[in-house]
Scaffold this motif. Structure first.
Motif, PDB file in Angstrom:
ATOM      1  N   TRP A   1       0.822  -1.214   0.000  1.00 55.07           N
ATOM      2  CA  TRP A   1       0.000   0.000   0.000  1.00 55.07           C
ATOM      3  C   TRP A   1       0.856   1.263   0.000  1.00 55.07           C
ATOM      4  CZ3 TRP A   1      -4.767  -1.033  -1.103  1.00 55.07           C
ATOM      5  CH2 TRP A   1      -5.346  -2.237  -0.688  1.00 55.07           C
TER       6      TRP A   1
ATOM      7  N   MET B   1      -5.387  -2.730  -6.469  1.00 59.68           N
ATOM      8  CA  MET B   1      -6.441  -2.611  -5.453  1.00 59.68           C
ATOM      9  C   MET B   1      -6.399  -1.186  -4.916  1.00 59.68           C
ATOM     10  SD  MET B   1      -6.175  -6.224  -3.336  1.00 59.68           S
ATOM     11  CE  MET B   1      -4.558  -5.923  -2.622  1.00 59.68           C
TER      12      MET B   1
ATOM     13  N   GLU C   1      -0.136   0.239   9.441  1.00 59.33           N
ATOM     14  CA  GLU C   1      -1.229  -0.728   9.240  1.00 59.33           C
ATOM     15  C   GLU C   1      -2.551  -0.230   9.816  1.00 59.33           C
ATOM     16  OE1 GLU C   1      -0.064  -4.555  10.720  1.00 59.33           O
ATOM     17  OE2 GLU C   1       1.528  -4.793   9.214  1.00 59.33           O
TER      18      GLU C   1
ATOM     19  N   VAL D   1      -4.259   2.195   7.396  1.00 62.88           N
ATOM     20  CA  VAL D   1      -4.765   1.506   6.206  1.00 62.88           C
ATOM     21  C   VAL D   1      -5.983   0.659   6.576  1.00 62.88           C
ATOM     22  CG1 VAL D   1      -4.220  -0.187   4.408  1.00 62.88           C
ATOM     23  CG2 VAL D   1      -2.508   1.496   5.090  1.00 62.88           C
ATOM     24  N   ALA D   2      -5.908  -0.018   7.730  1.00 59.55           N
ATOM     25  CA  ALA D   2      -7.027  -0.878   8.152  1.00 59.55           C
ATOM     26  C   ALA D   2      -8.285  -0.047   8.387  1.00 59.55           C
ATOM     27  CB  ALA D   2      -6.646  -1.651   9.413  1.00 59.55           C
TER      28      ALA D   2
ATOM     29  N   ALA E   1      -9.733   1.026   5.124  1.00 59.79           N
ATOM     30  CA  ALA E   1     -10.343  -0.100   4.404  1.00 59.79           C
ATOM     31  C   ALA E   1     -11.635  -0.548   5.074  1.00 59.79           C
ATOM     32  CB  ALA E   1      -9.353  -1.265   4.324  1.00 59.79           C
ATOM     33  N   ARG E   2     -11.697  -0.432   6.386  1.00 58.94           N
ATOM     34  CA  ARG E   2     -12.947  -0.781   7.063  1.00 58.94           C
ATOM     35  C   ARG E   2     -14.040   0.217   6.680  1.00 58.94           C
ATOM     36  NH1 ARG E   2     -10.127  -3.494  11.239  1.00 58.94           N
ATOM     37  NH2 ARG E   2      -9.319  -1.557  12.084  1.00 58.94           N
TER      38      ARG E   2
ATOM     39  N   VAL F   1     -12.083  -2.425   0.006  1.00 60.11           N
ATOM     40  CA  VAL F   1     -10.965  -2.527  -0.927  1.00 60.11           C
ATOM     41  C   VAL F   1     -11.551  -2.941  -2.271  1.00 60.11           C
ATOM     42  CG1 VAL F   1      -8.866  -3.803  -1.515  1.00 60.11           C
ATOM     43  CG2 VAL F   1      -9.286  -3.154   0.863  1.00 60.11           C
TER      44      VAL F   1
ATOM     45  N   ALA G   1     -11.028  -3.608  -6.579  1.00 59.12           N
ATOM     46  CA  ALA G   1     -10.081  -3.907  -7.656  1.00 59.12           C
ATOM     47  C   ALA G   1     -10.850  -3.906  -8.974  1.00 59.12           C
ATOM     48  CB  ALA G   1      -9.416  -5.258  -7.440  1.00 59.12           C
TER      49      ALA G   1
ATOM     50  N   GLY H   1      -2.352  -0.610  -3.931  1.00 56.20           N
ATOM     51  CA  GLY H   1      -1.309  -1.628  -3.888  1.00 56.20           C
ATOM     52  C   GLY H   1      -1.784  -2.833  -4.675  1.00 56.20           C
TER      53      GLY H   1
END
Lengths: 321, 321
Positions: A168, A204, A239, A242-243, A246-247, A251, A253, A271
């Motif tokens: 990422w 992604m 992390e 990013v977490a 994303a929550r 994510v 693609a 990433g």
């Protein structure tokens, strides 16, 4: 003079700031890699500068989606015959003996397999034309609100079986710190030369992540932190940030046939996983930057990255036809 | 005596064969890692041994799909409350100080993060019960045509951000060469304890690959080959074979909620990409082997793998209720 120059002058690295326009000193709003902890800051810059219906590729709804998600996937934009010609050119460049050994060509240590070729908009007339394709160029001009130039271009050959992951990152964080890109006013365009599935290590992206700037943890200012902090790699977001992004946003693609396009904002977190499938993932990649956002000195402590990674030719790009 | 014993006796490694039943010597039909080139051989063993409608989990159509594809993904088989209990047990085991340092617990070098725990059907009453759950056990008994035992069980913790890829392999090739599993009469069952998406490094399988045995390239018999052959890792199928299988059958990744089940034949080619997403992928994994296919001496040159990886307790498994 680019507007960005008005809030930048030489000060010690990491303390670089600028004027607020009324004479007061303000810190670099996108400072990164200077603190032993990450910081999240709201984006200060518009995502879409264009107004009205002037975008040749995107309708109003798509512009809105790009603005709120920070990216847009468009399946089957280009005709298969054009894509076939680009794939042929990508193959030719990969085997070109005149290119072998040049800095622009990134090979895998050991095997010598070509992973990327940079500066394709300069090296190859075919990809120079694609970079200036009216559909792409006018879309970049619309999003960024005026003249643009190519900040970076490359071919990515994500090979079958051995394609490596890319962790990422925000392109802007890197460009700001390592290249001296002042503000978030750049857009990345990926044109797929092979089918992109969910399984061959696709790009992604985290929807909405472009609205927040995550500063990366950098060298620690004192000895105490030096021992207590588990050092992360330079320019890698933490992390937890990013977490949480994303929550909130998930994510995504985008997938599609060869000839599809993914457009994403310079600050969108993205990433890709590795690719052990027998299906390579090749794409041509262009970063358009607003001419008004031309590079200055890097905001980090390192020397600026070389020209083939971060161009300093700020001449406005002209349409291919 | 297991039926398999009738075609196996000690002969030099790699030349191991058996009787054809009429006194003639036949080579090991699944020989591997002995030749400097890969060989593709037609599968000699049935995929589904059961007849009629005796399978509690699969209807006729699903049995047919399993037979032709070599795998089946079943979304939402187990109730969320049971799945929550298994996840809790998986967490408990991961932190169990009594387990730490034991051979069954596979940790990441350096960080000590737990990646897998083996032999969970013995270590944990909770997973012992899951292994003997009538839905799973009767399905294994149906597919394999009679009594079964657990050849291997484990918890896989594919962590967020750092989940590693697993390259393509056939479980049977490994079990045959390294554990002495005589024939293809085993089935793997993965029970997902977290959501499996296309993007968090899911299990990927090649439909139809179970019908062909790909022998892996092994040590070379003479000096000429030793220098000319680019040595591959032991037990890794060659790219050409995998690519041809994938071109014929595609690559599939069953996705689903926590509590989903993927059943696959022991010879189905499978693997998984890395996982940089913030979403871990945890699953409980059981390999059921037919009691009539109990392990003998390994068919390769190495010592048999330890009991916690390849059980030699061939006692038929009894249903949990």
């Amino acid at each position: 003079m680019p507007a960005s120059d008005s809030f930048h002058w030489p000060v010690p690295a990491g303390e670089r700031g600028g004027s607020d326009g009324r004479g007061a000193f303000v810190r670099d709003p996108y400072q990164s890699r200077q603190r032993p902890y990450p910081e999240r800051r709201a984006r200060l810059d518009p995502v879409v500068h264009g107004r009205g219906d002037r975008c040749p590729l995107l309708d109003r709804e798509q512009v809105g989606a790009f603005e709120s998600d920070g990216f847009l996937g468009l399946d089957g934009v280009f005709d298969p015959s054009r894509v076939a010609a680009w794939r042929e050119e990508a193959e030719r460049l990969r085997r070109d003996p005149d290119l072998a050994g040049r800095a622009e060509v990134i090979t895998e240590p050991g095997s010598g397999v070509v992973r990327s070729i940079f500066r394709i908009h300069d090296i190859s007339p075919v990809f120079s034309e694609l970079a200036r394709d009216p559909l792409l160029l006018e879309t970049a001009r619309f999003i960024l609100g005026g003249d643009v130039y190519i900040h970076q271009s490359r071919l990515n050959y994500k090979p079958a079986f051995k394609g490596r992951e890319f962790y990422w990152h925000s392109d802007f964080e890197t460009s700001h710190v390592e290249d001296g890109m002042p503000r978030m006013r750049a857009v990345s365009v990926s044109v797929t030369l092979s089918e992109n599935s969910h399984l061959n290590g696709p790009l992604m992206l985290i929807p909405g992540s472009h609205k927040t700037y995550i500063s990366c943890v950098g060298r620690t200012p004192d000895q105490h932190y030096k021992t207590s902090l588990k050092q992360q790699e330079y320019g890698v977001p933490d992390e937890t940030s990013v977490a949480e992004m994303a929550r909130a946003g998930g994510v995504m693609a985008p997938t599609g046939r060869a000839g599809s396009v993914v457009i994403f904002d310079c600050n969108t977190m993205h990433g890709s996983n590795s690719n052990i499938t027998p299906f390579p993932r090749t794409n041509a990649f262009f970063v358009y930057n607003a001419c008004g956002n031309a590079l200055v000195e890097p905001y980090g402590e390192r020397d600026a990255r070389p020209e083939f990674i971060a161009s300093r030719n700020f001449t406005p790009l002209l349409s291919a036809n």
